[in-house]
Design a protein around this motif. Sequence first.
Motif, PDB file in Angstrom:
ATOM      1  N   ASN A  39      45.463  46.253  38.980  1.00 14.04           N
ATOM      2  CA  ASN A  39      45.583  47.333  37.987  1.00 14.04           C
ATOM      3  C   ASN A  39      44.648  48.468  38.367  1.00 14.04           C
ATOM      4  O   ASN A  39      43.531  48.252  38.801  1.00 14.04           O
ATOM      5  CB  ASN A  39      45.248  46.830  36.600  1.00 14.04           C
ATOM      6  N   TYR A  95      51.277  37.689  40.012  1.00  8.51           N
ATOM      7  CA  TYR A  95      50.104  37.316  39.230  1.00  8.51           C
ATOM      8  C   TYR A  95      49.247  38.531  38.938  1.00  8.51           C
ATOM      9  O   TYR A  95      49.123  39.420  39.777  1.00  8.51           O
ATOM     10  CB  TYR A  95      49.252  36.294  39.992  1.00  8.51           C
ATOM     11  N   ASP A  96      48.636  38.548  37.762  1.00 12.86           N
ATOM     12  CA  ASP A  96      47.629  39.562  37.463  1.00 12.86           C
ATOM     13  C   ASP A  96      46.403  39.281  38.310  1.00 12.86           C
ATOM     14  O   ASP A  96      46.130  38.127  38.679  1.00 12.86           O
ATOM     15  CB  ASP A  96      47.244  39.531  35.985  1.00 12.86           C
ATOM     16  N   PHE A  97      45.654  40.310  38.625  1.00  8.78           N
ATOM     17  CA  PHE A  97      44.473  40.178  39.476  1.00  8.78           C
ATOM     18  C   PHE A  97      43.504  39.121  38.945  1.00  8.78           C
ATOM     19  O   PHE A  97      42.914  38.370  39.708  1.00  8.78           O
ATOM     20  CB  PHE A  97      43.759  41.530  39.606  1.00  8.78           C
ATOM     21  N   GLU A  98      43.372  39.045  37.635  1.00  8.79           N
ATOM     22  CA  GLU A  98      42.451  38.086  37.022  1.00  8.79           C
ATOM     23  C   GLU A  98      42.836  36.638  37.329  1.00  8.79           C
ATOM     24  O   GLU A  98      42.002  35.740  37.262  1.00  8.79           O
ATOM     25  CB  GLU A  98      42.399  38.279  35.499  1.00  8.79           C
ATOM     26  N   ASN A  99      44.088  36.419  37.679  1.00 10.07           N
ATOM     27  CA  ASN A  99      44.584  35.070  37.976  1.00 10.07           C
ATOM     28  C   ASN A  99      44.726  34.830  39.482  1.00 10.07           C
ATOM     29  O   ASN A  99      45.564  34.060  39.917  1.00 10.07           O
ATOM     30  CB  ASN A  99      45.931  34.846  37.276  1.00 10.07           C
ATOM     31  N   TRP A 100      43.875  35.486  40.261  1.00 12.88           N
ATOM     32  CA  TRP A 100      43.970  35.389  41.715  1.00 12.88           C
ATOM     33  C   TRP A 100      43.855  33.955  42.209  1.00 12.88           C
ATOM     34  O   TRP A 100      44.526  33.559  43.155  1.00 12.88           O
ATOM     35  CB  TRP A 100      42.919  36.266  42.403  1.00 12.88           C
TER      36      TRP A 100
END
Length: 126
Positions: free
Chosen positions: A125, A100-105
């Motif tokens: 990132n 997952y991207d950090f924004e979707n933690w």
Amino acid sequence: GHEVTVVSEKDIESVSSDSFEYIIETVLNDVVVKNIPRILVEGGTWILKSRKKTTTNFISTDFISKEITVRSVNYYDFEKTLAWLDHNASSVSFLLGKEYDFENWSEAFDDAMSNETHKIFIKVNE
């Protein structure tokens, strides 16, 4: 050369007796400790690897009567582990979950909580 079966602590009580020669335990609690001697075959091996300090009810005669071996393991050399993973990635890929991207933690945490048998990864990132 062994078949690997992942059993959640939630499902351990439904596992048939005398099902496994080896158990690599990753969650140590009373439910798991109670079921390990039941689901190990006589002479089986319990590989103890939990590092969380936990007190459990350990009934020695349950293990002694089936002559179960308890083997403790600690962390392996990190560089050797990376090399092994690089060479054997297909052997453990079934244990890996989504990235997952950090924004979707929040979604990553929800996924991790719903399926404890897969490792979830969050990309940070730079």
